[in-house]
Motif scaffolding. Structure first.
Motif, PDB file in Angstrom:
ATOM      1  N   LEU A  71       0.824  -1.209   0.000  1.00  0.00           N
ATOM      2  CA  LEU A  71       0.000   0.000   0.000  1.00  0.00           C
ATOM      3  C   LEU A  71       0.859   1.260   0.000  1.00  0.00           C
ATOM      4  N   TYR A  72       1.953   1.238   0.743  1.00  0.00           N
ATOM      5  CA  TYR A  72       2.807   2.422   0.863  1.00  0.00           C
ATOM      6  C   TYR A  72       3.473   2.756  -0.468  1.00  0.00           C
ATOM      7  N   ASP A  73       3.932   1.749  -1.185  1.00  0.00           N
ATOM      8  CA  ASP A  73       4.565   1.991  -2.485  1.00  0.00           C
ATOM      9  C   ASP A  73       3.550   2.497  -3.505  1.00  0.00           C
ATOM     10  N   GLU A  74       2.328   1.935  -3.494  1.00  0.00           N
ATOM     11  CA  GLU A  74       1.305   2.407  -4.430  1.00  0.00           C
ATOM     12  C   GLU A  74       0.892   3.849  -4.134  1.00  0.00           C
ATOM     13  N   ALA A  75       0.831   4.200  -2.851  1.00  0.00           N
ATOM     14  CA  ALA A  75       0.433   5.561  -2.491  1.00  0.00           C
ATOM     15  C   ALA A  75       1.520   6.569  -2.835  1.00  0.00           C
ATOM     16  N   ASN A  76       2.797   6.189  -2.715  1.00  0.00           N
ATOM     17  CA  ASN A  76       3.882   7.123  -3.036  1.00  0.00           C
ATOM     18  C   ASN A  76       3.921   7.455  -4.519  1.00  0.00           C
ATOM     19  N   VAL A  77       3.393   6.571  -5.358  1.00  0.00           N
ATOM     20  CA  VAL A  77       3.318   6.875  -6.786  1.00  0.00           C
ATOM     21  C   VAL A  77       2.342   8.019  -7.031  1.00  0.00           C
ATOM     22  N   ASN A  78       1.293   8.116  -6.217  1.00  0.00           N
ATOM     23  CA  ASN A  78       0.291   9.174  -6.378  1.00  0.00           C
ATOM     24  C   ASN A  78       0.733  10.503  -5.786  1.00  0.00           C
ATOM     25  N   ARG A  79       1.845  10.534  -5.052  1.00  0.00           N
ATOM     26  CA  ARG A  79       2.276  11.785  -4.431  1.00  0.00           C
ATOM     27  C   ARG A  79       2.861  12.724  -5.478  1.00  0.00           C
ATOM     28  N   SER A  80       2.683  14.017  -5.267  1.00  0.00           N
ATOM     29  CA  SER A  80       3.133  15.034  -6.214  1.00  0.00           C
ATOM     30  C   SER A  80       4.619  15.307  -6.007  1.00  0.00           C
ATOM     31  N   THR A  81       5.426  14.965  -7.007  1.00  0.00           N
ATOM     32  CA  THR A  81       6.863  15.236  -6.999  1.00  0.00           C
ATOM     33  C   THR A  81       7.256  15.813  -8.350  1.00  0.00           C
ATOM     34  N   SER A  82       8.367  16.561  -8.367  1.00  0.00           N
ATOM     35  CA  SER A  82       8.842  17.155  -9.612  1.00  0.00           C
ATOM     36  C   SER A  82      10.314  17.517  -9.444  1.00  0.00           C
ATOM     37  N   ALA A  83      10.953  17.755 -10.564  1.00  0.00           N
ATOM     38  CA  ALA A  83      12.383  18.085 -10.566  1.00  0.00           C
ATOM     39  C   ALA A  83      12.568  19.593 -10.568  1.00  0.00           C
ATOM     40  N   THR A  84      13.501  20.065  -9.755  1.00  0.00           N
ATOM     41  CA  THR A  84      13.906  21.467  -9.742  1.00  0.00           C
ATOM     42  C   THR A  84      15.417  21.541  -9.950  1.00  0.00           C
ATOM     43  N   LYS A  85      15.919  22.750  -9.960  1.00  0.00           N
ATOM     44  CA  LYS A  85      17.354  22.921 -10.181  1.00  0.00           C
ATOM     45  C   LYS A  85      18.173  22.415  -9.002  1.00  0.00           C
TER      46      LYS A  85
END
Length: 732
Positions: free
Chosen positions: A196-210
């Protein structure tokens, strides 16, 4: 009372950072390198010789491991969790300092973060408690995982397509903040949690910055409830692991449009958190928890459990100001005092046991409506006493069939007297006894019967009808008489009714024609005005004023027509002589009179062309529509004039397009000429009239146009019109 435990961790240097730029160090309380570090030292930003020192519960340098931090800081909280205390663990720091690595960790066993290790230790302790109690105590774990993205709460255990734009809402329940509609999943084993924890982390908002290739764009909160059940006693405690997003400097992160919105939301929530800490440290009456959903959920100083803050720091000089700001925030946070209260156990509800009594002294009292019984008995006695004082009725109603005395219910002798009006009869008595029917009034059978004769009834009805008719007559007499309406008013009312009902369309159309005629007359367009007046005459045939206007306009137009014919005769002769020669030039160029007359004629032609352009059908959308369109701004095209002059001056042969145009003009066919671009019906008629030297049908003295310059000198035609006609033809 206890304070928030603050633990500082310095992340290792990255490959792009230099070792000489490391400015943050961890030392012991007295500078002893062998003891456990508890002090963070960093030089001043303005003066490097000045060093700032910040003391915390524990400090971990760059060489520290995930296992060491968990064993020393998190493992003691598990024992408090099973004793009924709530536990909150959150990571704080700027972006790129390793908060997510500390909380979540990597995939390898050594790199696992605090959250997987915390759940693993919790499941081991659950099995140990169930084993030691020989099954008398059962432990259940329920998991919920959500994020705060752009100050909106979203459930990470649900698919992203099921999210709503507004997110989930927060409510207060017993002093705690609750997320409404949050999914709670029971987890029986560590493998189920990891899935469950791995599936939920896929839905979390992440992005690349400098500054960070996998930057968290939201605050993530993992909550799991531990429910311990021992017999009828239930104890619930909650552990919360929070991975806060880091504050960002957009000048360094080089964020785009979407990242800027996310960064603004993150910085705002962290700023509100700093305001809350500042207000708590200064003992202010109001603490702004509700200004951000993250601070409302975290509720520093309001939760009644253990709180551990992990401060993540970057050793590089490029984070100098951000590191000092984070250290100042953590230094204020550690002074916050919280109440460490144990959650009270809940006893399961059971069905209430009914008391049992034995012996002859206790008798169960039956249920009865005491108040209604007493009330009905009292009211019955009052009614019987009042009925004797009432006068006898004027008439009685009798049944067709005589009442049989044998139908009366039989009342046993032993039931005539009752011991108490408050007691109900037993089942045996109620089976034998039947309640009597409704008691008859005492005056029905005993009082004298009074009847009315047929004549008396008719007199009474006649009297009532007479009274009603007299009343109506009085009402009609008092009403004011309605005055008669004159014929003029009646006609106006009928016109208004027709207008309201939509039957006055013909009159409205006639008024529209009159309005358009007045507009044409104001602009000096007498022909168009006469046309509109003639159309309006069909709707107002008996209007003398309209007929007089039509006669005046017709007389005015006829007078102008005769005047033009008289003044145009010498000009026509000159035009024929000019147009007959190549180039349209005069034979005797020294004749000043002819040259002046030609100049006056050209000026008159310009005015006439302006009038024709205003009166042409280009100002209307179609032949059947009379809605006027505004005229475009007039301007002479110098390029077109120079082009025509150049063609005439060079003496080169005419182009196919010019030949086609001249052939159409010389054909004197109004139907073909009006189809040219920029030429309407009236202009075509004027051109044919100029070529024929008189009216349209009189072509006794015809003129042949052999060049564009000659065409431009015709009445009603200018350089602009010639260029339009020529450009509208498709060149062969």
């Amino acid at each position: 009372m206890g304070g928030i435990r603050v633990v500082a961790r310095i992340r290792p240097q990255q490959s792009s950072e230099l070792e000489k730029d490391s400015i943050v160090s961890a030392t012991g309380p007295d500078g002893d390198a062998n003891s456990q570090p508890t002090v963070v030292r960093i030089p001043s930003f303005k003066n490097e010789n000045e060093v700032f020192s910040f003391q915390f519960s524990s400090v971990y340098d760059q060489a520290s491991t995930q296992q060491a931090i968990f064993d020393n800081e998190i493992t003691p909280t598990i024992r408090h969790l099973f004793n009924g205390f709530d536990v909150t663990i959150f990571a704080y720091g700027v972006t790129g300092t390793g908060k997510t690595h500390t909380m979540r960790g990597g995939k390898s066993l050594a790199e696992r973060g605090i959250i997987p290790r915390l759940l693993s230790s919790t499941y081991r302790r659950c099995r140990k408690i169930e084993k030691d109690s020989a099954g008398a105590t059962t432990v259940g774990i329920t998991l919920s995982y959500y994020e705060i993205y752009n100050d909106k709460v979203f459930d990470l255990l649900e698919a992203p397509e099921k999210r709503t734009m507004s997110g989930l809402h927060l409510r207060d329940n017993g002093g705690k903040t609750v997320v409404v509609g949050l999914t709670e999943r029971p987890c029986e084993s560590l493998k189920e949690f990891e899935k469950l924890y791995d599936e939920a982390n896929v839905n979390r908002s992440t992005s690349a910055t400098k500054l960070n290739a996998h930057s968290s764009r939201s605050h993530a909160i993992l909550c799991f409830k531990v429910t311990m059940t021992t017999g009828d006693e239930v104890r619930v405690s909650t552990a919360s692991a929070i991975d806060l997003a880091g504050s960002e400097d957009n000048r360094r992160t080089d964020n785009g449009k979407e990242r800027l919105v996310e960064s603004a939301s993150i910085n705002k929530s962290l700023f509100v958190l700093a305001k809350c800490v500042e207000a708590i440290s200064q003992n202010q009456a109001r603490i702004p928890y509700r200004e951000s959903k993250m601070t409302r959920i975290l509720s520093l100083g309001q939760n009644n459990g253990l709180t551990v803050m992990i401060l993540n720091l970057a050793p590089s000089r490029s984070y100098h100001l951000d590191t000092i700001s984070s250290l100042n925030f953590a230094n204020r946070t550690k002074k916050i005092e919280i109440r460490e209260l144990e959650n009270e156990p809940i006893t399961k509800g059971c069905s209430r046991a009914l008391p049992t009594f034995t012996g002859t002294s206790m008798h169960r009292q039956p249920l009865r409506p005491l108040a209604s019984t007493i009330h009905n008995t009292a009211m019955g006695s009052k009614a019987s006493s009042k009925q004797e004082d009432k006068p006898a009725k004027m008439f009685s109603v009798y049944s067709d069939r005589p009442r049989n005395s044998s139908m009366a219910p039989h009342v046993p002798k032993d039931m005539t007297r009752r011991s108490s009006p408050l007691k109900r009869p037993s089942e045996a008595e109620s089976a034998v006894f039947n309640w009597p029917a409704k008691r008859r009034s005492p005056d029905r059978g005993n009082g004298p019967s009074r009847t009315m004769s047929k004549e008396a009834i008719e007199d009474m009805i006649e009297k009532k009808v007479t009274d009603i008719l007299a009343t109506r007559a009085m009402d009609h007499a008092s009403a004011a008489p309605v005055p008669e309406i004159s014929e003029d008013v009646q006609r106006r009312l009928e016109l208004l009714e027709k207008k309201i009902d939509g039957h006055d369309d013909e009159r409205e159309q006639g008024l529209i024609f009159l309005l358009m005629a007045k507009q044409h007359a104001v602009r000096g367009e007498n022909k168009s005005a006469l046309r509109m007046f003639l159309l309006a005459r069909d709707y107002f045939p008996d209007n003398a004023k309209l007929a007089s206007k039509i006669e005046k306009l017709q007389g005015k137009l006829q007078g102008k027509h005769h005047t033009k014919q008289e003044s145009a005769e010498p000009d026509n002769i000159i035009n024929k002589e000019e147009l007959a020669r190549p180039g349209g030039k005069l034979v005797n160029s020294n004749d000043k009179n002819i040259r002046a007359r030609h100049h006056d004629r050209s000026a008159n032609d310009d005015e006439y062309r302006a009038g024709l352009e205003g009166n042409s059908e280009d100002g209307y959308e179609s032949a059947d529509s009379f809605r006027y369109r505004p005229k475009k701004a007039k301007g002479r095209k110098k390029a077109a004039a120079s082009r025509i002059c150049t063609e005439e001056g060079t003496g080169s042969p005419d182009s196919p397009r010019t030949k086609q145009l001249l052939s159409i003009i010389n054909s004197r066919d109004v139907g073909q000429i009006r189809l040219l671009q920029g030429v309407g019906a009236k202009r075509a008629e004027a051109m044919v009239e100029a070529l024929c030297g008189g009216e349209e049908g009189d072509c006794s003295c015809q003129v042949v146009v052999s060049s564009l310059a000659q065409l431009g000198h015709l009445r009603g035609v200018g350089v602009k019109t010639v260029e339009k006609m020529r450009s509208g033809l498709v060149g062969s």
